[in-house]
Design a protein around this motif. Structure first.
Motif, PDB file in Angstrom:
ATOM      1  N   GLU A  66       0.806  -1.220   0.000  1.00 18.07           N
ATOM      2  CA  GLU A  66       0.000   0.000   0.000  1.00 18.07           C
ATOM      3  C   GLU A  66       0.838   1.268   0.000  1.00 18.07           C
ATOM      4  O   GLU A  66       1.985   1.286   0.439  1.00 18.07           O
ATOM      5  N   LEU A  67       0.218   2.307  -0.522  1.00 15.92           N
ATOM      6  CA  LEU A  67       0.753   3.669  -0.477  1.00 15.92           C
ATOM      7  C   LEU A  67      -0.182   4.488   0.390  1.00 15.92           C
ATOM      8  O   LEU A  67      -1.407   4.414   0.230  1.00 15.92           O
ATOM      9  N   VAL A  68       0.384   5.283   1.291  1.00 15.19           N
ATOM     10  CA  VAL A  68      -0.413   6.121   2.183  1.00 15.19           C
ATOM     11  C   VAL A  68       0.015   7.569   1.974  1.00 15.19           C
ATOM     12  O   VAL A  68       1.181   7.907   2.145  1.00 15.19           O
ATOM     13  N   LEU A  69      -0.936   8.402   1.602  1.00 14.23           N
ATOM     14  CA  LEU A  69      -0.687   9.826   1.369  1.00 14.23           C
ATOM     15  C   LEU A  69      -1.403  10.629   2.443  1.00 14.23           C
ATOM     16  O   LEU A  69      -2.606  10.474   2.646  1.00 14.23           O
ATOM     17  N   ASP A  70      -0.640  11.467   3.135  1.00 13.08           N
ATOM     18  CA  ASP A  70      -1.190  12.409   4.106  1.00 13.08           C
ATOM     19  C   ASP A  70      -0.745  13.791   3.679  1.00 13.08           C
ATOM     20  O   ASP A  70       0.458  14.040   3.548  1.00 13.08           O
ATOM     21  N   ALA A  71      -1.709  14.688   3.456  1.00 12.83           N
ATOM     22  CA  ALA A  71      -1.386  16.010   2.938  1.00 12.83           C
ATOM     23  C   ALA A  71      -2.162  17.091   3.670  1.00 12.83           C
ATOM     24  O   ALA A  71      -3.215  16.841   4.253  1.00 12.83           O
ATOM     25  N   LYS A  72      -1.620  18.266   3.625  1.00  8.79           N
ATOM     26  CA  LYS A  72      -2.287  19.488   4.077  1.00  8.79           C
ATOM     27  C   LYS A  72      -2.370  20.388   2.851  1.00  8.79           C
ATOM     28  O   LYS A  72      -1.362  20.651   2.190  1.00  8.79           O
ATOM     29  N   LEU A  73      -3.584  20.839   2.532  1.00  3.31           N
ATOM     30  CA  LEU A  73      -3.806  21.676   1.360  1.00  3.31           C
ATOM     31  C   LEU A  73      -4.124  23.095   1.803  1.00  3.31           C
ATOM     32  O   LEU A  73      -4.831  23.300   2.790  1.00  3.31           O
ATOM     33  N   SER A  74      -3.626  24.064   1.049  1.00  5.65           N
ATOM     34  CA  SER A  74      -3.977  25.450   1.350  1.00  5.65           C
ATOM     35  C   SER A  74      -5.460  25.654   1.060  1.00  5.65           C
ATOM     36  O   SER A  74      -6.090  24.845   0.371  1.00  5.65           O
ATOM     37  N   LEU A  75      -6.012  26.725   1.564  1.00  6.08           N
ATOM     38  CA  LEU A  75      -7.428  27.006   1.297  1.00  6.08           C
ATOM     39  C   LEU A  75      -7.696  27.176  -0.193  1.00  6.08           C
ATOM     40  O   LEU A  75      -8.781  26.853  -0.677  1.00  6.08           O
ATOM     41  N   LEU A  76      -6.700  27.647  -0.938  1.00  8.00           N
ATOM     42  CA  LEU A  76      -6.863  27.789  -2.383  1.00  8.00           C
ATOM     43  C   LEU A  76      -6.819  26.439  -3.095  1.00  8.00           C
ATOM     44  O   LEU A  76      -7.461  26.249  -4.129  1.00  8.00           O
ATOM     45  N   ALA A  77      -6.062  25.483  -2.561  1.00  5.83           N
ATOM     46  CA  ALA A  77      -5.921  24.181  -3.208  1.00  5.83           C
ATOM     47  C   ALA A  77      -7.008  23.190  -2.795  1.00  5.83           C
ATOM     48  O   ALA A  77      -7.306  22.251  -3.531  1.00  5.83           O
ATOM     49  N   ALA A  78      -7.611  23.390  -1.629  1.00  6.11           N
ATOM     50  CA  ALA A  78      -8.585  22.436  -1.101  1.00  6.11           C
ATOM     51  C   ALA A  78      -9.728  22.105  -2.066  1.00  6.11           C
ATOM     52  O   ALA A  78     -10.128  20.944  -2.163  1.00  6.11           O
ATOM     53  N   PRO A  79     -10.263  23.064  -2.822  1.00  3.13           N
ATOM     54  CA  PRO A  79     -11.352  22.726  -3.740  1.00  3.13           C
ATOM     55  C   PRO A  79     -10.948  21.782  -4.879  1.00  3.13           C
ATOM     56  O   PRO A  79     -11.799  21.255  -5.582  1.00  3.13           O
ATOM     57  N   PHE A  80      -9.651  21.567  -5.058  1.00  2.00           N
ATOM     58  CA  PHE A  80      -9.170  20.747  -6.168  1.00  2.00           C
ATOM     59  C   PHE A  80      -8.833  19.319  -5.746  1.00  2.00           C
ATOM     60  O   PHE A  80      -8.094  18.629  -6.432  1.00  2.00           O
ATOM     61  N   ARG A  81      -9.412  18.843  -4.662  1.00  4.88           N
ATOM     62  CA  ARG A  81      -9.169  17.469  -4.207  1.00  4.88           C
ATOM     63  C   ARG A  81      -9.549  16.455  -5.280  1.00  4.88           C
ATOM     64  O   ARG A  81      -8.872  15.456  -5.464  1.00  4.88           O
ATOM     65  N   GLY A  82     -10.646  16.689  -5.972  1.00  9.04           N
ATOM     66  CA  GLY A  82     -11.077  15.778  -7.036  1.00  9.04           C
ATOM     67  C   GLY A  82     -10.045  15.687  -8.142  1.00  9.04           C
ATOM     68  O   GLY A  82      -9.777  14.599  -8.663  1.00  9.04           O
ATOM     69  N   LYS A  83      -9.458  16.807  -8.512  1.00  9.75           N
ATOM     70  CA  LYS A  83      -8.404  16.817  -9.544  1.00  9.75           C
ATOM     71  C   LYS A  83      -7.179  16.048  -9.061  1.00  9.75           C
ATOM     72  O   LYS A  83      -6.540  15.344  -9.837  1.00  9.75           O
ATOM     73  N   LEU A  84      -6.869  16.194  -7.788  1.00  6.12           N
ATOM     74  CA  LEU A  84      -5.742  15.462  -7.214  1.00  6.12           C
ATOM     75  C   LEU A  84      -5.998  13.957  -7.275  1.00  6.12           C
ATOM     76  O   LEU A  84      -5.120  13.195  -7.694  1.00  6.12           O
ATOM     77  N   ASP A  85      -7.198  13.539  -6.918  1.00  6.16           N
ATOM     78  CA  ASP A  85      -7.556  12.120  -7.005  1.00  6.16           C
ATOM     79  C   ASP A  85      -7.438  11.611  -8.442  1.00  6.16           C
ATOM     80  O   ASP A  85      -6.914  10.518  -8.680  1.00  6.16           O
ATOM     81  N   GLU A  86      -7.910  12.393  -9.400  1.00  8.10           N
ATOM     82  CA  GLU A  86      -7.816  11.996 -10.809  1.00  8.10           C
ATOM     83  C   GLU A  86      -6.365  11.843 -11.243  1.00  8.10           C
ATOM     84  O   GLU A  86      -6.023  10.883 -11.938  1.00  8.10           O
TER      85      GLU A  86
END
Length: 97
Positions: A66-86
């Motif tokens: 497994e790979l485990v990703l733990d991240a902190k996103l800025s308020l500007l980047a947070a809306p792009f979680r779906g793009k990150l998943d893609e």
């Protein structure tokens, strides 16, 4: 900063195999993203890759299967979680499947 976590199961892959691939490909992956300048830290003993940028900071841990990703996103980047998943899904498909 909002948190983002994701675990991806990759049965049959060793932690070392995953780390080798992630550490080799992470620069290309981050360059294609729009996070701007970043600092990258590879820790082969812990099988971890971490980066810090103004838009996000993250640690990717490679474990057996497994790979485990733990991240902190800025308020500007947070809306792009779906793009990150893609982007992660595309990379996984090209790299491991």
């Amino acid at each position: 900063m909002p948190s983002y976590s994701r675990t991806v199961q990759l049965t049959g892959r060793s932690a070392q195999e995953l780390y080798d691939k992630v550490s080799a490909d992470i620069d290309r992956f981050l360059t294609k993203s729009s996070i701007g300048k970043y600092d990258l830290d590879r820790n082969p003993d812990a099988k971890e890759v971490s980066f810090k940028a103004s838009m996000a900071s993250a640690t990717l841990r490679c474990k057996d299967g497994e790979l485990v990703l733990d991240a902190k996103l800025s308020l500007l980047a947070a809306p792009f979680r779906g793009k990150l998943d893609e982007a992660i899904d595309r990379w996984l498909a090209k790299t491991f499947i």
